[in-house]
Write a protein that holds these residues in place. Structure first.
Motif, PDB file in Angstrom:
ATOM      1  N   LEU A 196       0.823  -1.212   0.000  1.00  0.00           N
ATOM      2  CA  LEU A 196       0.000   0.000   0.000  1.00  0.00           C
ATOM      3  C   LEU A 196       0.859   1.265   0.000  1.00  0.00           C
ATOM      4  CD1 LEU A 196      -2.842  -1.116   2.430  1.00  0.00           C
ATOM      5  CD2 LEU A 196      -2.949  -0.902  -0.063  1.00  0.00           C
ATOM      6  N   LEU A 216       3.141   1.794  -1.959  1.00  0.00           N
ATOM      7  CA  LEU A 216       3.384   2.147  -3.369  1.00  0.00           C
ATOM      8  C   LEU A 216       2.419   3.218  -3.861  1.00  0.00           C
ATOM      9  CD1 LEU A 216       4.036  -1.391  -4.897  1.00  0.00           C
ATOM     10  CD2 LEU A 216       5.722   0.369  -4.330  1.00  0.00           C
ATOM     11  N   TYR A 217       1.299   3.412  -3.154  1.00  0.00           N
ATOM     12  CA  TYR A 217       0.326   4.437  -3.538  1.00  0.00           C
ATOM     13  C   TYR A 217       0.750   5.825  -3.095  1.00  0.00           C
ATOM     14  CZ  TYR A 217      -2.830   0.702  -4.872  1.00  0.00           C
ATOM     15  OH  TYR A 217      -3.398  -0.385  -5.487  1.00  0.00           O
ATOM     16  N   LYS A 218       1.809   5.919  -2.325  1.00  0.00           N
ATOM     17  CA  LYS A 218       2.315   7.210  -1.874  1.00  0.00           C
ATOM     18  C   LYS A 218       2.783   7.991  -3.109  1.00  0.00           C
ATOM     19  CE  LYS A 218       6.290   8.277   0.589  1.00  0.00           C
ATOM     20  NZ  LYS A 218       7.247   7.943   1.631  1.00  0.00           N
ATOM     21  N   PRO A 219       2.346   9.229  -3.238  1.00  0.00           N
ATOM     22  CA  PRO A 219       2.758  10.008  -4.414  1.00  0.00           C
ATOM     23  C   PRO A 219       4.280  10.048  -4.577  1.00  0.00           C
ATOM     24  CG  PRO A 219       1.054  11.168  -3.192  1.00  0.00           C
ATOM     25  CD  PRO A 219       1.461   9.983  -2.356  1.00  0.00           C
ATOM     26  N   TYR A 241       0.568   6.616   8.680  1.00  0.00           N
ATOM     27  CA  TYR A 241       0.451   5.341   7.962  1.00  0.00           C
ATOM     28  C   TYR A 241       1.489   4.336   8.466  1.00  0.00           C
ATOM     29  CZ  TYR A 241       0.735   1.909   4.224  1.00  0.00           C
ATOM     30  OH  TYR A 241       0.773   0.738   3.530  1.00  0.00           O
TER      31      TYR A 241
END
Length: 150
Positions: free
Chosen positions: A43, A45-48, A121
């Motif tokens: 998850l 990897l969804y970090k901008p 997070y």
């Protein structure tokens, strides 16, 4: 009337407590830890900017190389191996292995907070991982002993 009374009695009957073997509890905790460990990274990897950095050959401050990939795979293999070891090692070796590995993983997992971005997070992920590792350490430390005469 008798059926209603039986239904009410069944609702108030205490639930039976099953004795789950310590090896099963440890394997379940390692399984939970492994899923969480993988999902925090996945998850993340969804970090901008994360995918762009990966495409440029960087993860955090590390260059993506075979050494990086082997190191990451080795780290990710630990919980998977602990699932098997928790169910197959003899009790004494099992207890020691769980104590040592879970204790060593605590500072390693804290490293995930390095960098200072997305503290909520990664902090939540670390908090849950630490709870699972603490459960593993406590379970291994308090491993039930059977009297010699039993």
């Amino acid at each position: 009337m008798t059926t209603q009374r039986a239904d009410r009695t069944a609702l108030h009957t205490p639930l039976p407590t099953s004795n789950v073997p310590i090896q099963t509890k440890l394997a379940a905790a390692w399984t939970s830890f492994m899923f969480l460990y993988v999902y925090v990274d996945l998850l993340g990897l969804y970090k901008p900017g994360m995918v762009e950095d990966i495409l440029k050959g960087k993860v955090f401050t590390f260059d993506i190389s075979q050494t990086f990939a082997v190191s990451a795979l080795a780290a990710m293999s630990i919980p998977a191996l602990m699932i098997v070891l928790s169910t197959t090692l003899p009790a004494r070796a099992n207890r020691i292995t769980n104590l040592v590995v879970a204790t060593l993983l605590i500072p390693y997992m804290a490293f995930n907070l390095a960098g200072g971005e997305w503290l909520l997070y990664y902090g939540l992920g670390l908090a849950i991982e630490l709870v699972l590792l603490a459960f593993i350490v406590r379970s291994a430390w308090t491993w039930p002993r059977t009297p010699a005469g039993a």
